[in-house]
Design a protein around this motif. Structure first.
Motif, short mmCIF file in Angstrom:
data_model
loop_
_atom_site.label_atom_id
_atom_site.label_comp_id
_atom_site.label_asym_id
_atom_site.label_seq_id
_atom_site.Cartn_x
_atom_site.Cartn_y
_atom_site.Cartn_z
N GLU A 199 0.87 -1.17 0.00
CA GLU A 199 0.02 -0.09 -0.05
C GLU A 199 0.79 1.19 -0.13
OE1 GLU A 199 -3.73 2.40 0.75
OE2 GLU A 199 -1.61 2.56 1.68
N GLY A 200 0.27 2.45 -0.32
CA GLY A 200 1.00 3.75 -0.37
C GLY A 200 1.53 4.33 0.82
N HIS A 201 0.67 4.04 1.77
CA HIS A 201 0.67 4.85 2.94
C HIS A 201 0.55 3.97 4.29
CE1 HIS A 201 0.61 8.72 0.78
NE2 HIS A 201 -0.50 8.01 -0.02
N PHE A 202 0.42 2.76 4.14
CA PHE A 202 -0.14 1.88 5.15
C PHE A 202 0.72 0.82 5.50
CE2 PHE A 202 -3.99 4.66 5.05
CZ PHE A 202 -4.50 4.57 6.42
N GLY A 203 1.63 0.65 4.38
CA GLY A 203 2.57 -0.29 4.40
C GLY A 203 2.29 -1.54 3.79
N VAL A 204 2.87 -2.77 4.24
CA VAL A 204 2.50 -4.06 3.37
C VAL A 204 1.93 -4.92 4.43
CG1 VAL A 204 3.96 -5.92 2.34
CG2 VAL A 204 4.93 -3.56 2.44
N TYR A 205 0.77 -5.70 3.73
CA TYR A 205 -0.05 -6.67 4.52
C TYR A 205 0.23 -7.90 3.80
CZ TYR A 205 -2.39 -2.69 6.20
OH TYR A 205 -2.75 -1.44 7.17
N VAL A 206 0.63 -8.86 4.70
CA VAL A 206 1.01 -10.17 4.35
C VAL A 206 0.03 -11.09 4.59
CG1 VAL A 206 2.85 -12.03 4.31
CG2 VAL A 206 3.47 -9.56 4.27
N GLY A 207 -0.53 -12.23 3.96
CA GLY A 207 -1.69 -12.92 4.24
C GLY A 207 -2.93 -12.56 3.46
N LYS A 208 -3.61 -13.61 2.86
CA LYS A 208 -4.91 -13.39 2.36
C LYS A 208 -5.80 -12.47 3.35
CE LYS A 208 -4.70 -17.04 -1.15
NZ LYS A 208 -4.50 -16.44 -2.40
N GLU A 209 -5.86 -13.21 4.37
CA GLU A 209 -7.03 -12.59 5.37
C GLU A 209 -6.75 -11.32 5.75
OE1 GLU A 209 -9.48 -14.36 6.21
OE2 GLU A 209 -10.06 -12.88 7.85
N LYS A 210 -5.34 -10.98 5.94
CA LYS A 210 -5.06 -9.48 6.35
C LYS A 210 -5.36 -8.63 5.17
CE LYS A 210 -1.50 -9.93 10.05
NZ LYS A 210 -0.17 -10.26 10.11
N VAL A 211 -5.05 -8.83 4.14
CA VAL A 211 -5.04 -8.01 2.79
C VAL A 211 -6.61 -8.00 2.53
CG1 VAL A 211 -5.10 -8.10 0.32
CG2 VAL A 211 -3.08 -8.77 1.50
N ARG A 212 -7.23 -8.93 2.85
CA ARG A 212 -8.85 -8.94 2.65
C ARG A 212 -9.50 -7.82 3.52
NH1 ARG A 212 -13.27 -11.07 4.78
NH2 ARG A 212 -11.87 -12.44 5.82
N ARG A 213 -8.95 -8.14 4.83
CA ARG A 213 -9.69 -7.29 5.90
C ARG A 213 -9.41 -5.89 5.56
NH1 ARG A 213 -7.58 -9.03 10.92
NH2 ARG A 213 -7.43 -11.24 10.23
N PHE A 214 -8.16 -5.65 5.50
CA PHE A 214 -7.68 -4.18 4.97
C PHE A 214 -8.54 -3.40 3.90
CE2 PHE A 214 -5.44 -0.78 2.70
CZ PHE A 214 -5.15 0.09 3.85
N ILE A 215 -8.92 -4.19 2.72
CA ILE A 215 -9.55 -3.35 1.66
C ILE A 215 -10.89 -3.37 1.99
CG2 ILE A 215 -10.32 -3.98 -0.86
CD1 ILE A 215 -7.70 -5.74 -1.02
N GLU A 216 -11.61 -4.65 2.65
CA GLU A 216 -13.03 -4.45 3.28
C GLU A 216 -13.33 -3.29 4.07
OE1 GLU A 216 -14.44 -9.02 2.93
OE2 GLU A 216 -14.05 -7.98 4.71
N SER A 217 -12.26 -2.85 5.05
CA SER A 217 -12.63 -1.82 5.95
C SER A 217 -12.87 -0.54 5.32
CB SER A 217 -11.24 -1.66 6.85
OG SER A 217 -10.18 -1.11 6.15
N PHE A 218 -12.75 -0.22 3.92
CA PHE A 218 -12.86 0.97 3.23
C PHE A 218 -14.23 0.77 2.42
CE2 PHE A 218 -8.29 0.86 4.04
CZ PHE A 218 -8.46 1.90 4.88
N LEU A 219 -14.83 -0.41 2.35
CA LEU A 219 -16.12 -0.58 1.79
C LEU A 219 -17.06 0.03 2.50
CD1 LEU A 219 -15.84 -3.98 -0.31
CD2 LEU A 219 -16.51 -1.70 -0.92
#
Ligand SMILES: [Zn+2]
Ligand SMILES: [Zn+2]
Length: 219
Positions: A199-219
């Motif tokens: 990501e551009g400002h929040f760093g790097v997310y490793v693991g499908k679950e963490k990636v999914r949760r991060f993206i979903e939090s903006f929906l």
């Protein structure tokens, strides 16, 4: 910072300059590419970090621009001069960079202006594929935060890496943000089921679950 055998962080608020969005380096053999360029205020540090990753600046073939905002693009001219790379951007954001539009590129938010910047390769299709060494990198239009916002995906060591630089937005009229497009793009990012999100400002997310949760939090 090494993320996978093919991906490094070479810039960002703590790695090159406090105002810089993250800058990533994709490496395969003798070939490399950058994702975004920072503001330009930390370019010397970015170049040193590229060398620390074992890459000669002259081997950087492309700089992929995820979108036109100043914290991601102010450094394009400097990096092109020092590396000889080709700058790649979606055509809908390329125009704001070539015109030096300080409002839509958000340069004004940083108390500065956008230097008109030539884009060597303007992506017009929803998806365009690039080759970096043995890697296939997909440049995919994912609008909303800006009209030409795009993401990059590639496979590294069997893992899907997603470069989604401003997943978090924000949405703002001066940036020509469109909420409906943004939501559709987030749903598309979820469908990629990525293993790693850079990501551009929040760093790097490793693991499908963490990636999914991060993206979903903006929906
Ligand atoms: Zn942005
Ligand atoms: Zn940003």
């Amino acid at each position: 910072m090494k993320i996978t055998g093919n991906v490094y962080t070479v810039g960002g608020s703590s790695d090159s300059h406090p105002s810089d969005a993250a800058i990533y380096l994709i490496v395969s053999g003798d070939s490399a590419a950058l994702v975004d360029a920072g503001t330009g205020q930390g370019t010397e540090r970015v170049l040193r970090n590229i060398e620390k990753a074992g890459v000669r600046p002259a081997d950087v073939r492309y700089c992929f621009v995820t979108h036109c905002h100043y914290d991601h693009t102010g450094g394009l001219e400097g990096l092109r001069k020092k590396t000889g790379c080709l700058v790649v951007a979606h055509e809908l954001d390329a125009r704001y960079l070539e015109e030096g539009d300080s409002e839509v590129t958000a340069a004004r938010w940083y108390g500065t202006y956008m230097e008109p910047t030539k884009i060597d390769i303007k992506v017009a299709d929803p998806r365009q594929t690039f080759t970096v060494g043995d890697l296939t990198v997909d440049f995919i239009h994912a609008p909303g935060h800006s009209p030409g916002s795009s993401v990059l995906t590639m496979l590294s060591e069997g893992k899907t890496v997603l470069f989604g630089q401003d997943v978090h937005g924000p949405l703002d009229d001066t940036l020509r943000s469109v909420r409906g497009d943004y939501v559709k793009s987030l749903e598309f990012l979820l469908s990629l089921d990525a293993d790693i999100l850079c990501e551009g400002h929040f760093g790097v997310y490793v693991g499908k679950e963490k990636v999914r949760r991060f993206i979903e939090s903006f929906l």
